[in-house]
Design a protein around this motif. Structure first.
Motif, PDB file in Angstrom:
ATOM      1  N   PRO A 141      40.538 -10.352  20.187  1.00 57.32           N
ATOM      2  CA  PRO A 141      41.489 -11.349  19.258  1.00 57.32           C
ATOM      3  C   PRO A 141      42.548 -12.020  20.430  1.00 57.32           C
ATOM      4  O   PRO A 141      42.465 -11.772  20.746  1.00 57.32           O
ATOM      5  CB  PRO A 141      41.892 -10.453  18.079  1.00 57.32           C
ATOM      6  N   ALA A 142      42.019 -13.214  20.191  1.00 57.37           N
ATOM      7  CA  ALA A 142      43.236 -14.402  20.543  1.00 57.37           C
ATOM      8  C   ALA A 142      44.346 -13.967  20.159  1.00 57.37           C
ATOM      9  O   ALA A 142      44.934 -13.309  18.834  1.00 57.37           O
ATOM     10  CB  ALA A 142      42.754 -15.585  20.579  1.00 57.37           C
ATOM     11  N   ALA A 143      45.890 -14.021  20.887  1.00 60.06           N
ATOM     12  CA  ALA A 143      46.521 -13.575  21.020  1.00 60.06           C
ATOM     13  C   ALA A 143      47.438 -15.040  20.478  1.00 60.06           C
ATOM     14  O   ALA A 143      47.325 -15.891  20.656  1.00 60.06           O
ATOM     15  CB  ALA A 143      47.236 -13.547  21.360  1.00 60.06           C
ATOM     16  N   GLY A 144      48.521 -14.849  19.558  1.00 59.08           N
ATOM     17  CA  GLY A 144      48.959 -15.772  18.513  1.00 59.08           C
ATOM     18  C   GLY A 144      49.748 -15.513  17.290  1.00 59.08           C
ATOM     19  O   GLY A 144      49.907 -14.090  17.049  1.00 59.08           O
ATOM     20  N   ASP A 145      50.441 -16.351  16.810  1.00 59.11           N
ATOM     21  CA  ASP A 145      51.573 -16.737  15.112  1.00 59.11           C
ATOM     22  C   ASP A 145      50.310 -17.088  14.424  1.00 59.11           C
ATOM     23  O   ASP A 145      51.138 -16.550  13.187  1.00 59.11           O
ATOM     24  CB  ASP A 145      52.523 -16.750  15.707  1.00 59.11           C
ATOM     25  N   GLU A 146      49.654 -17.334  14.715  1.00 58.83           N
ATOM     26  CA  GLU A 146      48.723 -17.780  13.029  1.00 58.83           C
ATOM     27  C   GLU A 146      47.876 -17.187  12.257  1.00 58.83           C
ATOM     28  O   GLU A 146      47.548 -16.485  12.364  1.00 58.83           O
ATOM     29  CB  GLU A 146      47.589 -18.898  13.229  1.00 58.83           C
ATOM     30  N   LEU A 147      48.408 -17.972  10.890  1.00 56.75           N
ATOM     31  CA  LEU A 147      48.255 -16.645   9.955  1.00 56.75           C
ATOM     32  C   LEU A 147      47.387 -17.416   9.092  1.00 56.75           C
ATOM     33  O   LEU A 147      46.771 -16.869   8.037  1.00 56.75           O
ATOM     34  CB  LEU A 147      48.909 -16.360   9.361  1.00 56.75           C
ATOM     35  N   TYR A 148      46.672 -18.424   9.267  1.00 56.62           N
ATOM     36  CA  TYR A 148      46.240 -19.389   8.264  1.00 56.62           C
ATOM     37  C   TYR A 148      44.958 -20.443   8.893  1.00 56.62           C
ATOM     38  O   TYR A 148      45.354 -21.230  10.057  1.00 56.62           O
ATOM     39  CB  TYR A 148      47.510 -20.271   7.111  1.00 56.62           C
ATOM     40  N   PHE A 149      43.900 -20.620   8.610  1.00 58.89           N
ATOM     41  CA  PHE A 149      43.439 -21.997   9.099  1.00 58.89           C
ATOM     42  C   PHE A 149      43.016 -22.731   8.121  1.00 58.89           C
ATOM     43  O   PHE A 149      42.852 -21.754   6.962  1.00 58.89           O
ATOM     44  CB  PHE A 149      42.321 -21.302  10.050  1.00 58.89           C
ATOM     45  N   VAL A 150      41.837 -24.138   7.809  1.00 58.40           N
ATOM     46  CA  VAL A 150      41.821 -24.525   7.110  1.00 58.40           C
ATOM     47  C   VAL A 150      40.836 -24.872   7.587  1.00 58.40           C
ATOM     48  O   VAL A 150      40.789 -26.128   9.268  1.00 58.40           O
ATOM     49  CB  VAL A 150      42.581 -25.328   5.851  1.00 58.40           C
ATOM     50  N   ALA A 151      39.170 -25.071   7.343  1.00 57.40           N
ATOM     51  CA  ALA A 151      38.024 -26.161   8.175  1.00 57.40           C
ATOM     52  C   ALA A 151      38.489 -28.157   7.177  1.00 57.40           C
ATOM     53  O   ALA A 151      38.768 -28.205   7.035  1.00 57.40           O
ATOM     54  CB  ALA A 151      36.948 -26.510   6.906  1.00 57.40           C
ATOM     55  N   ARG A 152      38.587 -28.633   8.801  1.00 60.17           N
ATOM     56  CA  ARG A 152      38.893 -30.103   9.381  1.00 60.17           C
ATOM     57  C   ARG A 152      37.272 -30.824   8.203  1.00 60.17           C
ATOM     58  O   ARG A 152      37.442 -31.902   8.339  1.00 60.17           O
ATOM     59  CB  ARG A 152      39.140 -30.078  10.533  1.00 60.17           C
ATOM     60  N   GLY A 153      36.080 -29.573   8.470  1.00 62.43           N
ATOM     61  CA  GLY A 153      35.027 -30.355   7.797  1.00 62.43           C
ATOM     62  C   GLY A 153      34.356 -31.447   8.709  1.00 62.43           C
ATOM     63  O   GLY A 153      33.373 -31.092   8.191  1.00 62.43           O
ATOM     64  N   ASP A 154      34.462 -30.284  10.097  1.00 63.54           N
ATOM     65  CA  ASP A 154      33.187 -30.988  11.508  1.00 63.54           C
ATOM     66  C   ASP A 154      33.130 -29.655  12.398  1.00 63.54           C
ATOM     67  O   ASP A 154      32.502 -29.722  12.922  1.00 63.54           O
ATOM     68  CB  ASP A 154      34.339 -31.512  12.408  1.00 63.54           C
ATOM     69  N   GLY A 155      32.718 -28.593  10.774  1.00 61.03           N
ATOM     70  CA  GLY A 155      32.723 -26.728  11.489  1.00 61.03           C
ATOM     71  C   GLY A 155      34.430 -26.290  12.463  1.00 61.03           C
ATOM     72  O   GLY A 155      34.213 -25.159  12.487  1.00 61.03           O
ATOM     73  N   SER A 156      35.282 -27.681  12.566  1.00 63.51           N
ATOM     74  CA  SER A 156      36.437 -26.647  13.363  1.00 63.51           C
ATOM     75  C   SER A 156      37.072 -26.463  12.624  1.00 63.51           C
ATOM     76  O   SER A 156      37.259 -26.859  10.972  1.00 63.51           O
ATOM     77  CB  SER A 156      36.752 -27.833  14.264  1.00 63.51           C
ATOM     78  N   HIS A 157      38.625 -25.386  12.549  1.00 67.65           N
ATOM     79  CA  HIS A 157      39.182 -25.334  11.702  1.00 67.65           C
ATOM     80  C   HIS A 157      40.859 -26.402  12.408  1.00 67.65           C
ATOM     81  O   HIS A 157      41.321 -25.808  13.632  1.00 67.65           O
ATOM     82  CB  HIS A 157      39.761 -23.845  11.195  1.00 67.65           C
TER      83      HIS A 157
END
Length: 347
Positions: free
Chosen positions: A310-326
């Motif tokens: 897994p990638a390191a980081g502090d992110e705990l949330y993500f939401v779809a942008r509508g183009d396949g990315s988050h």
């Protein structure tokens, strides 16, 4: 006496002429036969076309092949030409059973060489990343040419035949393109895909990050299946894996929609509503802690790699942008702003 010698000499001359004529006739016949034979061995078989095949059954011999070719009107050549070609190539007793492609322009020589080398026609079946086991079974049942042995068997029966623990086959087949030949069965192909997944999972587990917070290879398989269903952009897989692993570490629920959809089964109509998020199933990660009890799809190699690196980081949330990315966020406040931006204001 002299006339007698004339008569004797004339007879010899006639005999010599007859022998010479017979030799010339035989030579001419042999020349024509050899010329016809040479034309036969490299001339295209009749009926060779795109998609045409020849199935040579087990237990068949060389004469059976010639008879089969003549009955199918693939050749009109006399049998002696086929016998001579078989002896010339030394293949009469070593033809392999199987299905062979009758490609346009295929000659008798090329056909026998293919059959002696066992160059049977290969078909290909692709298991798609993210399929469920149910989708895999439907695709196998529709694969023309495979011997069908699975219809009528339940998932648990198949799992037991493959020695899959707990009778749960979901997730246990590696998405990849598999070659198969006439006579193989749907179970043969499943067996190979299962062996490939076991090998891939063992390798991913052996090479996992040292601080990976998962206890077993099966947990990697479950997480990889969720990553597979959540990812629209390949580069985001490790980031998504990092979010889920941090949520597990902080005892936060995963709250991922694909697990809810999987738990809904045939009730899913393409839309997910608030009541669906609140309806408990063993796979609903909005109502239950931790990982779901089984994978929710068939993860590919990149998803397995992401789950173990897994990638390191502090992110705990993500939401779809509508183009396949988050959009990834470290806090709930930032996440709510992203939801407002990409979801609630969507036309």
């Amino acid at each position: 006496m002299f006339p007698s010698r004339l008569r004797g000499g004339a007879g010899l001359r006639v005999l010599l002429v007859l022998v010479l004529l017979l030799g010339a006739t035989l030579a001419a016949w042999l020349f024509v036969a050899w010329r016809d034979y040479q034309a036969f061995v490299d001339a295209p078989l009749a009926g060779g076309a795109a998609g045409a095949t020849l199935e040579f059954p087990r237990g068949s011999g060389y004469r059976d092949l010639v008879r089969q070719l003549r009955q199918a009107q693939l050749t009109q050549a006399p049998e002696w030409q086929w016998r001579l070609l078989g002896r010339e190539l030394g293949v009469s007793s070593r033809l392999h059973a199987g299905e062979y492609a009758l490609t346009p322009g295929l000659s008798p020589r090329e056909l026998l060489q293919r059959m002696a080398a066992g160059q049977v026609l290969q078909h290909h079946f692709t298991i798609v990343d993210g399929w469920s086991f149910r989708q895999l079974r439907v695709a196998l049942a529709a694969e023309s040419g495979l011997v069908q042995t699975l219809p009528g068997l339940g998932d648990a029966d198949i799992a037991r035949r493959l020695d899959i623990a707990d009778g749960k086959p979901e997730g246990w087949f590696l998405p990849e393109t598999y070659a198969w030949v006439k006579g193989e069965s749907d179970f043969d192909l499943l067996q190979r895909a299962h062996a490939a997944m076991r090998k891939a999972l063992d390798q991913a587990w052996a090479g996992r990050d040292a601080r990976l917070g998962l206890a077993t290879p099966y947990e990697v398989l479950v997480l990889a299946s969720i990553i597979e269903k959540e990812t629209g952009v390949a580069a985001e897989r490790p980031m998504i894996a990092g979010v889920f692993l941090r949520r597990l570490q902080y005892r936060m629920r995963l709250q991922t929609d694909p697990t809810v959809i999987y738990g809904m089964g045939e009730r899913y109509d393409g839309n997910i509503r608030k009541r669906d998020l609140e309806t408990d199933t063993p796979w609903n990660t909005y109502t239950r802690d931790g990982l779901p009890p089984t994978p929710i799809a068939l993860p590919g190699l990149p998803a397995l790699q992401a789950a173990t690196h897994p990638a390191a980081g502090d992110e705990l949330y993500f939401v779809a942008r509508g183009d396949g990315s988050h959009e990834f966020s470290p806090t709930l406040e930032a996440h709510n702003r992203a939801v407002q931006k990409y979801q609630l204001r969507r036309p």
